[in-house]
Design a protein around this motif. Structure first.
Motif, PDB file in Angstrom:
ATOM      1  N   THR A 103       0.823  -1.159   0.130  1.00 30.69           N
ATOM      2  CA  THR A 103       0.058   0.013   0.061  1.00 30.69           C
ATOM      3  C   THR A 103       1.061   1.341   0.125  1.00 30.69           C
ATOM      4  O   THR A 103       0.592   2.235  -0.802  1.00 30.69           O
ATOM      5  CB  THR A 103      -0.982  -0.132   1.413  1.00 30.69           C
ATOM      6  OG1 THR A 103      -1.808  -1.182   1.214  1.00 30.69           O
ATOM      7  CG2 THR A 103      -1.801   1.219   1.333  1.00 30.69           C
ATOM      8  N   THR A 104       1.913   1.178   0.728  1.00 29.77           N
ATOM      9  CA  THR A 104       2.767   2.533   0.747  1.00 29.77           C
ATOM     10  C   THR A 104       3.530   2.502  -0.344  1.00 29.77           C
ATOM     11  O   THR A 104       4.165   3.687  -0.589  1.00 29.77           O
ATOM     12  CB  THR A 104       3.670   2.234   1.923  1.00 29.77           C
ATOM     13  OG1 THR A 104       4.612   1.341   2.066  1.00 29.77           O
ATOM     14  CG2 THR A 104       2.966   2.195   3.322  1.00 29.77           C
ATOM     15  N   LYS A 105       3.604   1.563  -1.278  1.00 23.76           N
ATOM     16  CA  LYS A 105       4.342   1.885  -2.494  1.00 23.76           C
ATOM     17  C   LYS A 105       3.698   2.134  -3.663  1.00 23.76           C
ATOM     18  O   LYS A 105       4.080   2.680  -4.601  1.00 23.76           O
ATOM     19  CB  LYS A 105       5.080   0.478  -2.816  1.00 23.76           C
ATOM     20  CG  LYS A 105       6.436  -0.016  -2.142  1.00 23.76           C
ATOM     21  CD  LYS A 105       6.706  -1.247  -2.434  1.00 23.76           C
ATOM     22  CE  LYS A 105       8.000  -1.505  -1.598  1.00 23.76           C
ATOM     23  NZ  LYS A 105       8.693  -2.985  -2.058  1.00 23.76           N
ATOM     24  N   ARG A 106       2.222   2.522  -3.365  1.00 24.75           N
ATOM     25  CA  ARG A 106       1.455   3.354  -4.363  1.00 24.75           C
ATOM     26  C   ARG A 106       1.957   4.562  -4.564  1.00 24.75           C
ATOM     27  O   ARG A 106       2.544   5.163  -4.061  1.00 24.75           O
ATOM     28  CB  ARG A 106       0.017   3.092  -3.881  1.00 24.75           C
ATOM     29  CG  ARG A 106      -0.722   1.777  -3.755  1.00 24.75           C
ATOM     30  CD  ARG A 106      -2.050   1.860  -3.093  1.00 24.75           C
ATOM     31  NE  ARG A 106      -2.735   0.591  -3.025  1.00 24.75           N
ATOM     32  CZ  ARG A 106      -4.047   0.839  -2.556  1.00 24.75           C
ATOM     33  NH1 ARG A 106      -4.788   1.613  -2.251  1.00 24.75           N
ATOM     34  NH2 ARG A 106      -4.650  -0.397  -2.301  1.00 24.75           N
ATOM     35  N   ASP A 107       1.574   4.946  -5.717  1.00 30.48           N
ATOM     36  CA  ASP A 107       1.777   6.374  -6.335  1.00 30.48           C
ATOM     37  C   ASP A 107       1.112   7.348  -5.211  1.00 30.48           C
ATOM     38  O   ASP A 107       1.679   8.309  -4.874  1.00 30.48           O
ATOM     39  CB  ASP A 107       1.294   6.628  -7.645  1.00 30.48           C
ATOM     40  CG  ASP A 107       2.249   6.008  -8.795  1.00 30.48           C
ATOM     41  OD1 ASP A 107       3.204   5.524  -8.494  1.00 30.48           O
ATOM     42  OD2 ASP A 107       1.777   5.693 -10.096  1.00 30.48           O
ATOM     43  N   ILE A 108       0.157   7.105  -4.542  1.00 30.32           N
ATOM     44  CA  ILE A 108      -0.752   8.000  -3.887  1.00 30.32           C
ATOM     45  C   ILE A 108      -0.978   7.043  -2.494  1.00 30.32           C
ATOM     46  O   ILE A 108      -1.750   6.182  -2.419  1.00 30.32           O
ATOM     47  CB  ILE A 108      -2.005   8.416  -4.412  1.00 30.32           C
ATOM     48  CG1 ILE A 108      -1.880   9.184  -5.818  1.00 30.32           C
ATOM     49  CG2 ILE A 108      -2.800   9.236  -3.512  1.00 30.32           C
ATOM     50  CD1 ILE A 108      -3.261   9.571  -6.215  1.00 30.32           C
ATOM     51  N   TYR A 109      -0.435   7.421  -1.475  1.00 26.79           N
ATOM     52  CA  TYR A 109      -0.449   7.003  -0.246  1.00 26.79           C
ATOM     53  C   TYR A 109      -0.737   8.224   0.735  1.00 26.79           C
ATOM     54  O   TYR A 109       0.191   9.124   0.886  1.00 26.79           O
ATOM     55  CB  TYR A 109       0.672   5.931   0.243  1.00 26.79           C
ATOM     56  CG  TYR A 109       0.497   5.574   1.681  1.00 26.79           C
ATOM     57  CD1 TYR A 109      -0.977   4.640   2.107  1.00 26.79           C
ATOM     58  CD2 TYR A 109       1.189   5.989   2.683  1.00 26.79           C
ATOM     59  CE1 TYR A 109      -1.028   4.508   3.406  1.00 26.79           C
ATOM     60  CE2 TYR A 109       1.120   5.805   4.273  1.00 26.79           C
ATOM     61  CZ  TYR A 109      -0.101   5.097   4.324  1.00 26.79           C
ATOM     62  OH  TYR A 109      -0.202   4.776   5.680  1.00 26.79           O
ATOM     63  N   VAL A 110      -1.675   8.276   1.644  1.00 35.64           N
ATOM     64  CA  VAL A 110      -1.762   9.179   2.703  1.00 35.64           C
ATOM     65  C   VAL A 110      -1.590   8.501   3.875  1.00 35.64           C
ATOM     66  O   VAL A 110      -2.220   7.452   4.129  1.00 35.64           O
ATOM     67  CB  VAL A 110      -3.524   9.875   2.592  1.00 35.64           C
ATOM     68  CG1 VAL A 110      -3.713  10.788   3.700  1.00 35.64           C
ATOM     69  CG2 VAL A 110      -3.633  10.452   1.213  1.00 35.64           C
ATOM     70  N   ASP A 111      -0.859   9.196   4.774  1.00 37.10           N
ATOM     71  CA  ASP A 111      -0.298   8.849   6.123  1.00 37.10           C
ATOM     72  C   ASP A 111      -1.474   8.811   7.016  1.00 37.10           C
ATOM     73  O   ASP A 111      -1.827   9.904   7.477  1.00 37.10           O
ATOM     74  CB  ASP A 111       0.888   9.700   6.470  1.00 37.10           C
ATOM     75  CG  ASP A 111       1.402   9.414   8.010  1.00 37.10           C
ATOM     76  OD1 ASP A 111       0.878   8.363   8.395  1.00 37.10           O
ATOM     77  OD2 ASP A 111       2.345  10.099   8.240  1.00 37.10           O
ATOM     78  N   LYS A 112      -2.089   7.770   7.415  1.00 38.20           N
ATOM     79  CA  LYS A 112      -3.080   7.564   8.392  1.00 38.20           C
ATOM     80  C   LYS A 112      -2.305   6.842   9.403  1.00 38.20           C
ATOM     81  O   LYS A 112      -3.146   6.434  10.523  1.00 38.20           O
ATOM     82  CB  LYS A 112      -4.000   6.842   7.986  1.00 38.20           C
ATOM     83  CG  LYS A 112      -5.050   7.705   6.787  1.00 38.20           C
ATOM     84  CD  LYS A 112      -5.596   8.703   7.352  1.00 38.20           C
ATOM     85  CE  LYS A 112      -6.577   9.543   6.465  1.00 38.20           C
ATOM     86  NZ  LYS A 112      -7.373  10.645   6.782  1.00 38.20           N
ATOM     87  N   THR A 113      -1.094   6.806   9.897  1.00 42.14           N
ATOM     88  CA  THR A 113      -0.518   6.078  10.884  1.00 42.14           C
ATOM     89  C   THR A 113      -0.670   6.723  12.408  1.00 42.14           C
ATOM     90  O   THR A 113      -0.618   5.937  13.337  1.00 42.14           O
ATOM     91  CB  THR A 113       1.065   5.926  10.711  1.00 42.14           C
ATOM     92  OG1 THR A 113       1.661   7.404  10.697  1.00 42.14           O
ATOM     93  CG2 THR A 113       1.280   5.405   9.509  1.00 42.14           C
ATOM     94  N   MET A 114      -1.146   7.873  12.382  1.00 44.75           N
ATOM     95  CA  MET A 114      -1.666   8.302  13.707  1.00 44.75           C
ATOM     96  C   MET A 114      -2.743   7.738  14.319  1.00 44.75           C
ATOM     97  O   MET A 114      -3.086   8.127  15.534  1.00 44.75           O
ATOM     98  CB  MET A 114      -1.724   9.932  13.630  1.00 44.75           C
ATOM     99  CG  MET A 114      -0.491  10.771  13.127  1.00 44.75           C
ATOM    100  SD  MET A 114       0.836  10.518  14.486  1.00 44.75           S
ATOM    101  CE  MET A 114       0.186  11.783  15.961  1.00 44.75           C
ATOM    102  N   MET A 115      -3.439   6.992  13.607  1.00 41.42           N
ATOM    103  CA  MET A 115      -4.420   6.025  14.021  1.00 41.42           C
ATOM    104  C   MET A 115      -4.002   4.980  14.995  1.00 41.42           C
ATOM    105  O   MET A 115      -4.645   4.705  16.225  1.00 41.42           O
ATOM    106  CB  MET A 115      -5.220   5.345  13.005  1.00 41.42           C
ATOM    107  CG  MET A 115      -6.541   4.654  13.406  1.00 41.42           C
ATOM    108  SD  MET A 115      -6.897   3.664  12.074  1.00 41.42           S
ATOM    109  CE  MET A 115      -8.467   2.638  12.809  1.00 41.42           C
TER     110      MET A 115
END
Length: 524
Positions: free
Chosen positions: A15-27
């Protein structure tokens, strides 16, 4: 490292290697506060395409002992939080995609037996000093690993509600209740579960499995609480993506925004990603779901359903009571149940403060248009909507008679059981008659303008067409409406707009239930 027990981080890495990934790790920061507490049982429900599976894979990659994810998370915000090191790859994770298990099962009635056998085999492989057998349940295995070795577990179940949504046998469903009970209701097992995280489309189903999951805290599309910003993409996130990809943020907002959560504007993430990758905003919803979900439900036509659907198509919000719905796919007793169900599926947006729902955006509105086109009770509505493209063209040709004729039909149609003479009803009639104009205009009701409020203002977001100001009168004349636009200088609010401008005066006669229209081109 296994498939179910302590999986690796490959899914989230992809998923993180996609061209578009939005950081939702603060979950992760939020969920870390729940770890090993009384509220460690978390149920997150949201529509399809809103990132449920990605979130589950992210949590698995973070907690699982089956991988080393330090470098994977190093560039994301969670890595800078004090709690990051606390649980990083330090817990046993059991991750289950129940939908995949169900769809791929050759013998669906043996689904849970087969699933538990596979998980138990992985327990045997990873905890070599302990004895496990296929006579055990997964709960038995967890308890044995905890009591003998002090090992704690994170349980992640994606699509937990698939066996509620599908027509499964009573045997399988009873087994599922036993499976849930064994994992989440045993007092002896409770200390061994550090966190339970389940996701689905629907919240906990009240009349069938609530007793097995009543210790879960629910975070839903009705109210996601402190997980609100992780339901979908937020406005700042979409703004950043639009800047990066050279896309029009306002167009993206019209198409995919509309879901509000705790002060956040929430966008459909999958549609945003596809629009940026494809270079255009269009309806991507229909590629993964079908409008039949809507049409099947509104055909029941519980008392008031049709009236409220027409009002929502005309841009209004309608009252909805979301407290009585039993969270099932079949047991609908009134229009509130239908609307609440459609809220959970993303076809409607919910305003918690106002207790109302509405059609959220252009993408979903297209699904509603398709849905009503196949329901006979909405034949007139469908006709008005299909005629709206030609009505806009006639308006731009200054054909006032065409406008009056259209409003004669749509005004009486949108009022139904409401007062015909209510000015809000006429505004809704205008919105419905001009619904095609949403492809070219931002339509604003009661816009602050000049020395008062303009009734309806059409501001174009495509070049080459005029802005329009509509003023409404009752039992007067259309000329006086035009005069009011001029005298109160409603056009001052469009001072930044450099194109042509049309003044449209509309008068409606309460007795005859007919409309008079005059259109005038404003010359600056």
């Amino acid at each position: 490292m296994g498939i179910y027990l302590n999986p690796n981080n490959e899914n989230f890495t992809g998923t993180t290697k996609r061209d578009i990934y939005v950081d939702k790790t603060m979950m992760i920061k939020v969920l870390n506060r729940f770890m090993e507490t009384d509220n460690k049982y978390v149920c997150v429900s949201r529509p399809r395409r809103f990132g449920k599976t990605i979130a589950g894979n992210m949590l698995s990659a973070y907690y699982s002992k089956g991988c080393d994810s330090r470098q994977l998370f190093a560039r994301y915000r969670i890595s800078r939080e004090p709690s990051f090191e606390t649980y990083l790859n330090k817990l046993n994770v059991i991750q289950i995609d129940l939908n995949s298990e169900y769809q791929n099962a050759r013998d669906k009635d043996r689904l849970l037996d087969a699933l538990q056998d596979k998980i138990i085999d992985e327990f045997s492989a990873q905890f070599l000093g302990l004895a496990f057998s296929h006579e055990d349940s997964v709960g038995d295995c967890i308890l044995r690993a905890y009591s003998k070795l002090g090992e704690k577990f994170v349980v992640i179940i994606d699509e937990y509600d698939v066996l509620v949504r599908e027509s499964v046998s009573r045997q399988l469903f009873d087994q599922y209740l036993g499976f849930l009970n064994g994992l989440f209701k045993s007092n002896t097992l409770r200390p061994a579960i550090a966190l339970a995280y389940i996701t689905g489309i629907l919240p906990v189903v009240r009349d069938r499995i609530q007793s097995k999951l009543n210790n879960f805290e629910e975070y839903t599309i009705l109210d996601a609480g402190n997980l609100a910003e992780f339901v979908g993409f937020t406005a700042p996130e979409v703004q950043g993506l639009c800047r990066e990809y050279g896309a029009d943020f306002e167009e993206c907002r019209r198409w995919y925004d509309g879901y509000r959560q705790r002060g956040f504007e929430i966008y459909n993430p999958e549609s945003v990603v596809k629009s940026l990758a494809g270079g255009r905003c269009e309806n991507y919803w229909s590629k993964t779901s079908t409008y039949a979900v809507i049409s099947d439900r509104i055909q029941a036509n519980f008392d008031g359903t049709k009236d409220d659907v027409i009002r929502m198509l005309a841009g209004e919000s309608v009252d909805v009571n979301v407290t009585m719905y039993m969270n099932t796919m079949t047991e609908f007793k009134n229009k509130d149940d239908v609307f609440t169900y459609l809220i959970h599926l993303g076809y409607l947006a919910y305003d918690r403060e106002e207790g109302t729902c509405r059609i959220p955006n252009t993408e979903v509105q297209q699904e509603w248009k398709s849905a009503i086109s196949v329901v006979p009770e909405y034949k007139v509505t469908d006709g008005i909507i299909k005629a709206s493209k030609e009505l806009l063209a006639e308006t731009l040709r200054l054909n006032a008679d065409a406008v009056a004729k259209s409003l004669d039909e749509s005004h009486i149609h949108v009022t139904s059981n409401r007062s015909y003479n209510n000015e809000d009803a006429l505004q809704s009639a205008i919105y419905l008659s001009y619904i095609y104009a949403l492809n070219k205009y931002t339509i604003i009701k009661e816009m602050t303008a000049g020395k008062g409020f303009a009734d309806v203002v059409f501001i174009p977001f495509v070049p080459g067409i005029p802005a329009m100001i509509i003023e409404l009168k009752r039992n007067g004349c259309a000329d006086s409406a035009i005069t009011q636009i001029r005298e109160r200088r409603y056009f001052d609010s469009l001072s930044a707009y450099s194109g042509d401008l049309l003044f449209i005066g509309v008068n409606y006669d309460e007795t005859a239930k007919t409309h008079e229209c005059r259109i005038e081109k404003f010359v600056k």
